[in-house]
Design an enzyme around this catalytic site. Sequence first.
Site, mmCIF file in Angstrom:
data_model
loop_
_atom_site.group_PDB
_atom_site.id
_atom_site.type_symbol
_atom_site.label_atom_id
_atom_site.label_comp_id
_atom_site.label_asym_id
_atom_site.label_seq_id
_atom_site.Cartn_x
_atom_site.Cartn_y
_atom_site.Cartn_z
ATOM 1 N N ASN A 7 -57.593 1.636 -48.268
ATOM 2 C CA ASN A 7 -56.025 1.621 -48.593
ATOM 3 C C ASN A 7 -55.104 1.456 -47.191
ATOM 4 O OD1 ASN A 7 -53.607 2.881 -48.955
ATOM 5 N ND2 ASN A 7 -54.478 4.931 -49.402
ATOM 6 N N ARG A 90 -56.252 -0.386 -52.712
ATOM 7 C CA ARG A 90 -55.153 0.255 -53.401
ATOM 8 C C ARG A 90 -53.682 -0.553 -53.001
ATOM 9 N NH1 ARG A 90 -51.174 4.837 -50.990
ATOM 10 N NH2 ARG A 90 -50.279 5.550 -52.952
ATOM 11 N N HIS A 179 -48.335 7.587 -57.908
ATOM 12 C CA HIS A 179 -49.343 8.166 -58.086
ATOM 13 C C HIS A 179 -50.210 8.047 -59.358
ATOM 14 C CE1 HIS A 179 -46.897 11.717 -55.590
ATOM 15 N NE2 HIS A 179 -47.679 10.806 -54.728
ATOM 16 N N ARG A 240 -38.268 14.709 -49.322
ATOM 17 C CA ARG A 240 -37.456 13.611 -50.278
ATOM 18 C C ARG A 240 -36.583 14.539 -51.104
ATOM 19 N NH1 ARG A 240 -42.351 10.622 -51.836
ATOM 20 N NH2 ARG A 240 -42.539 9.164 -50.176
ATOM 21 N N GLU A 383 -58.347 9.963 -55.682
ATOM 22 C CA GLU A 383 -57.820 8.401 -55.828
ATOM 23 C C GLU A 383 -58.921 7.475 -55.452
ATOM 24 O OE1 GLU A 383 -54.293 10.301 -53.930
ATOM 25 O OE2 GLU A 383 -53.192 8.806 -55.198
#
Length: 398
Positions: A7, A90, A179, A240, A383
């Site tokens: 990743n 990823r 996600h 955010r 993940e």
Amino acid sequence: MKILVINCGSSSLKYQLIDMNTEKDIAKGLVERIGIEGSILTQKVDDDKYIIEKPMKDHQVAIELVLKALIDEEHGVISNMSEISAVGHRVVHGGEKYSHSVLVNDEVMKNLEACVKLAPLHNPANIIGINACKELMPNTPMVVVFDTAFHQTMPEYAYMYALPYELYSKHSVRRYGMHGTSHKYVSLTAAEMMGKNIEDLKILTCHLGNGASCAAVDHGKVIDTSMGLTPLEGLVMGTRCGDIDPAIVPFVMKAENLSVEEMDNLMNKKSGVLGVSGVSSDFRDIQNAADEGNHRAKLALDMFYYRVKKYIGAYTAAMGGIDCLVFTAGLGENSIVGREAICKGLEYLGIKIDLEKNNGRGKAIEISTDDSKVKVFSIPTNEELMIARDTKGIVKNN
Ligand code: ADP
């Protein structure tokens, strides 16, 4: 079969070597400060921690060191590189092209380049990582696993924005969602925990970490998700803002005399629970401040929980009821008070949590009461394992 999962970020790289017979990681590591002074690789194997501090001018040098660390005589876990059967990468954005993971070839690399405009901060680093691996392991199959892929099943009416249609046809402006790998992993795990097939269930997944999103997984297919063209839409997050009135954007830009970049930065980096609380983007710090009576910290948490609750209501309606609600990621897996606050008042939807069962963290648990119509779970996401499983599936079929 051993699979290396990579990743790549712009200056960092996370990796895991996973043994697919046991589905356990045999080594995991993090490389930080790639391309800047103070580059450092930290690898963990059980209790052993191996650190390499060495200048790493780019991702290729970093990946070279990752491979070196993995075959290191004292700290490594394999004797040579050929023990790595495949590499799973990823990739953040696959645009509309990819609804599944794919084997890397020249055409895929070209398409990844075309998706850079949709994820200008993330995709370039992912591409650099794949190219560096290809260079160093030319005979090892590589697979890319997209964060957006699981959401590609959304119907047109859910992914389109009510903007002039040309913005979609000209600039690909639509909802993609992020996600995806996490939502896929936890919905599959929840189905397994219920002893059912994902195709027979209506599952609502809440990935609540620093970045946060919900997904409505209807009979195995995502029909809606809260992140949009970018990860900014939807839930209140660490930094955010999530959903706001879009007219606030030009209003604040004029009022504060901000440039496009400054406004973007404000909404992505200075908002969310950080912006409201003024304390931190970390939910634990905010909880501590709220416990000490800080009003804005409590407000930030209340806003966060309320927004998740609204999405649960919306997606329950979208699916015509749900069988299962899943919490995952940092807060979802660990915050006992958070899960309780979100579920409070949702009894009329068939969601009843058992406060005693809810009193656990960091492991897959069922937290609903025995008579709850909807099963509620807290499931640690994984993940990397999902990427490795996809990689294995694709490599075996090719
Ligand atoms: P990301 O991968 O997006 O950085 P994570 O999934 O690692 O995010 O989640 C990080 C967030 O999870 C942090 O804000 C942290 O405060 C929160 N978190 C971790 N443990 C707890 C806890 N016990 N209670 C509340 N929040 C927690």
